[in-house]
Scaffold this motif. Sequence first.
Motif, PDB file in Angstrom:
ATOM      1  N   SER A  64       0.834  -1.212   0.000  1.00 36.63           N
ATOM      2  CA  SER A  64       0.000   0.000   0.000  1.00 36.63           C
ATOM      3  C   SER A  64       0.865   1.257   0.000  1.00 36.63           C
ATOM      4  N   ALA A  65       1.914   1.240   0.794  1.00 37.27           N
ATOM      5  CA  ALA A  65       2.805   2.404   0.844  1.00 37.27           C
ATOM      6  C   ALA A  65       3.486   2.624  -0.504  1.00 37.27           C
ATOM      7  N   ILE A  66       3.928   1.558  -1.156  1.00 34.15           N
ATOM      8  CA  ILE A  66       4.600   1.679  -2.456  1.00 34.15           C
ATOM      9  C   ILE A  66       3.643   2.218  -3.520  1.00 34.15           C
ATOM     10  N   VAL A  67       2.421   1.702  -3.543  1.00 33.46           N
ATOM     11  CA  VAL A  67       1.425   2.198  -4.503  1.00 33.46           C
ATOM     12  C   VAL A  67       1.163   3.686  -4.275  1.00 33.46           C
ATOM     13  N   THR A  68       1.087   4.093  -3.021  1.00 33.18           N
ATOM     14  CA  THR A  68       0.822   5.500  -2.696  1.00 33.18           C
ATOM     15  C   THR A  68       1.992   6.397  -3.096  1.00 33.18           C
ATOM     16  N   VAL A  69       3.207   5.969  -2.794  1.00 33.30           N
ATOM     17  CA  VAL A  69       4.380   6.764  -3.171  1.00 33.30           C
ATOM     18  C   VAL A  69       4.443   6.914  -4.688  1.00 33.30           C
ATOM     19  N   ASN A  70       4.158   5.859  -5.409  1.00 37.49           N
ATOM     20  CA  ASN A  70       4.133   5.934  -6.873  1.00 37.49           C
ATOM     21  C   ASN A  70       3.099   6.952  -7.345  1.00 37.49           C
ATOM     22  N   THR A  77      -2.984  13.492  -6.006  1.00 34.41           N
ATOM     23  CA  THR A  77      -3.359  14.265  -4.819  1.00 34.41           C
ATOM     24  C   THR A  77      -3.916  13.373  -3.710  1.00 34.41           C
ATOM     25  N   ILE A  78      -3.742  12.079  -3.831  1.00 36.50           N
ATOM     26  CA  ILE A  78      -4.250  11.148  -2.827  1.00 36.50           C
ATOM     27  C   ILE A  78      -3.304  11.127  -1.622  1.00 36.50           C
ATOM     28  N   SER A  79      -3.874  11.031  -0.434  1.00 38.67           N
ATOM     29  CA  SER A  79      -3.030  10.970   0.761  1.00 38.67           C
ATOM     30  C   SER A  79      -2.657   9.518   1.057  1.00 38.67           C
ATOM     31  N   LEU A  80      -1.636   9.342   1.863  1.00 34.27           N
ATOM     32  CA  LEU A  80      -1.189   8.003   2.242  1.00 34.27           C
ATOM     33  C   LEU A  80      -2.315   7.237   2.918  1.00 34.27           C
ATOM     34  N   PHE A  81      -3.015   7.875   3.833  1.00 34.37           N
ATOM     35  CA  PHE A  81      -4.052   7.179   4.578  1.00 34.37           C
ATOM     36  C   PHE A  81      -5.273   6.848   3.721  1.00 34.37           C
ATOM     37  N   GLN A  82      -5.615   7.722   2.769  1.00 38.79           N
ATOM     38  CA  GLN A  82      -6.697   7.401   1.834  1.00 38.79           C
ATOM     39  C   GLN A  82      -6.343   6.167   1.014  1.00 38.79           C
ATOM     40  N   SER A  83      -5.129   6.135   0.512  1.00 46.13           N
ATOM     41  CA  SER A  83      -4.699   5.024  -0.322  1.00 46.13           C
ATOM     42  C   SER A  83      -4.654   3.722   0.466  1.00 46.13           C
ATOM     43  N   VAL A  84      -4.086   3.757   1.674  1.00 45.34           N
ATOM     44  CA  VAL A  84      -4.035   2.560   2.510  1.00 45.34           C
ATOM     45  C   VAL A  84      -5.440   2.087   2.829  1.00 45.34           C
ATOM     46  N   TYR A 137      -7.538  10.477  -8.832  1.00 46.91           N
ATOM     47  CA  TYR A 137      -6.588  11.431  -8.264  1.00 46.91           C
ATOM     48  C   TYR A 137      -5.375  11.677  -9.149  1.00 46.91           C
ATOM     49  N   ILE A 138      -5.327  11.019 -10.294  1.00 45.14           N
ATOM     50  CA  ILE A 138      -4.176  11.107 -11.182  1.00 45.14           C
ATOM     51  C   ILE A 138      -4.629  11.696 -12.517  1.00 45.14           C
ATOM     52  N   LYS A 139      -3.752  12.497 -13.121  1.00 37.66           N
ATOM     53  CA  LYS A 139      -4.067  13.043 -14.441  1.00 37.66           C
ATOM     54  C   LYS A 139      -4.253  11.909 -15.429  1.00 37.66           C
ATOM     55  N   LYS A 140      -5.132  12.128 -16.383  1.00 37.78           N
ATOM     56  CA  LYS A 140      -5.519  11.073 -17.322  1.00 37.78           C
ATOM     57  C   LYS A 140      -4.330  10.481 -18.079  1.00 37.78           C
ATOM     58  N   GLU A 141      -3.378  11.298 -18.470  1.00 39.68           N
ATOM     59  CA  GLU A 141      -2.238  10.784 -19.239  1.00 39.68           C
ATOM     60  C   GLU A 141      -1.266   9.966 -18.394  1.00 39.68           C
ATOM     61  N   ARG A 142      -1.355  10.045 -17.066  1.00 40.26           N
ATOM     62  CA  ARG A 142      -0.481   9.272 -16.175  1.00 40.26           C
ATOM     63  C   ARG A 142      -1.234   8.170 -15.422  1.00 40.26           C
ATOM     64  N   ARG A 143      -2.495   8.032 -15.680  1.00 45.87           N
ATOM     65  CA  ARG A 143      -3.332   7.095 -14.920  1.00 45.87           C
ATOM     66  C   ARG A 143      -2.848   5.652 -15.035  1.00 45.87           C
ATOM     67  N   PHE A 144      -2.450   5.238 -16.225  1.00 46.65           N
ATOM     68  CA  PHE A 144      -1.978   3.856 -16.405  1.00 46.65           C
ATOM     69  C   PHE A 144      -0.753   3.589 -15.547  1.00 46.65           C
ATOM     70  N   LEU A 145       0.167   4.552 -15.500  1.00 46.77           N
ATOM     71  CA  LEU A 145       1.374   4.391 -14.679  1.00 46.77           C
ATOM     72  C   LEU A 145       1.045   4.338 -13.190  1.00 46.77           C
ATOM     73  N   ALA A 146      -0.023   4.988 -12.804  1.00 51.88           N
ATOM     74  CA  ALA A 146      -0.402   5.002 -11.390  1.00 51.88           C
ATOM     75  C   ALA A 146      -1.110   3.721 -10.966  1.00 51.88           C
ATOM     76  N   VAL A 147      -1.897   3.143 -11.855  1.00 52.39           N
ATOM     77  CA  VAL A 147      -2.640   1.941 -11.459  1.00 52.39           C
ATOM     78  C   VAL A 147      -1.891   0.645 -11.771  1.00 52.39           C
ATOM     79  N   MET A 148      -0.822   0.708 -12.536  1.00 56.72           N
ATOM     80  CA  MET A 148      -0.058  -0.507 -12.825  1.00 56.72           C
ATOM     81  C   MET A 148       0.478  -1.172 -11.554  1.00 56.72           C
TER      82      MET A 148
END
Length: 159
Positions: A64-70, A77-84, A137-148
């Motif tokens: 969870s922490a790694i996904v959030t840092v990425n 704009t997502i916070s660590l606690f929201q992501s966890v 919470y991620i811009k559309k052009e970077r969304r794939f990189l964020a959810v991978m």
Amino acid sequence: SVSTEEEVQQDENQRKVLQALRDWDLWGPLVVCLALSILLSIRSPTEQASGVFAAVFCSMWLGSAIVTVNAKLLGGTISLFQSVCVLGYSVFPFVISALLIAILSKSFLGHVWIDILWVMLGYIWSVRASTVFIGQYIKKERRFLAVMPVFFYYTLLGW
């Protein structure tokens, strides 16, 4: 038209769910994490039970922490606690899968191929539930990189 009204209602329901998820908590994900860790350690050999518990527990929180840092590095704009919170609650389908596998293991449905099916259903449900939230919470052009990394995170837990 009826279909238009249904679509508007579905969009409104999705907005309400996403708004509710912004109010994070960590107790629910902790309970889900403990449930999955306990279920998987019970099913493992006795000498490996504590190792399985620790591996599942640590991989959930570290993943969870790694996904959030990425997501943060990609400008999210997502916070660590929201992501966890979201990733933790989204593991619940794996808890259901592990519980079904444990219950059905003593029946004629206790074959490895059926177990794989349960895990795949849990995987699909978990990935869908979390990527919708994190993707907003991620811009559309970077969304794939964020959810991978989310795919890798749930692959690790499902494995």
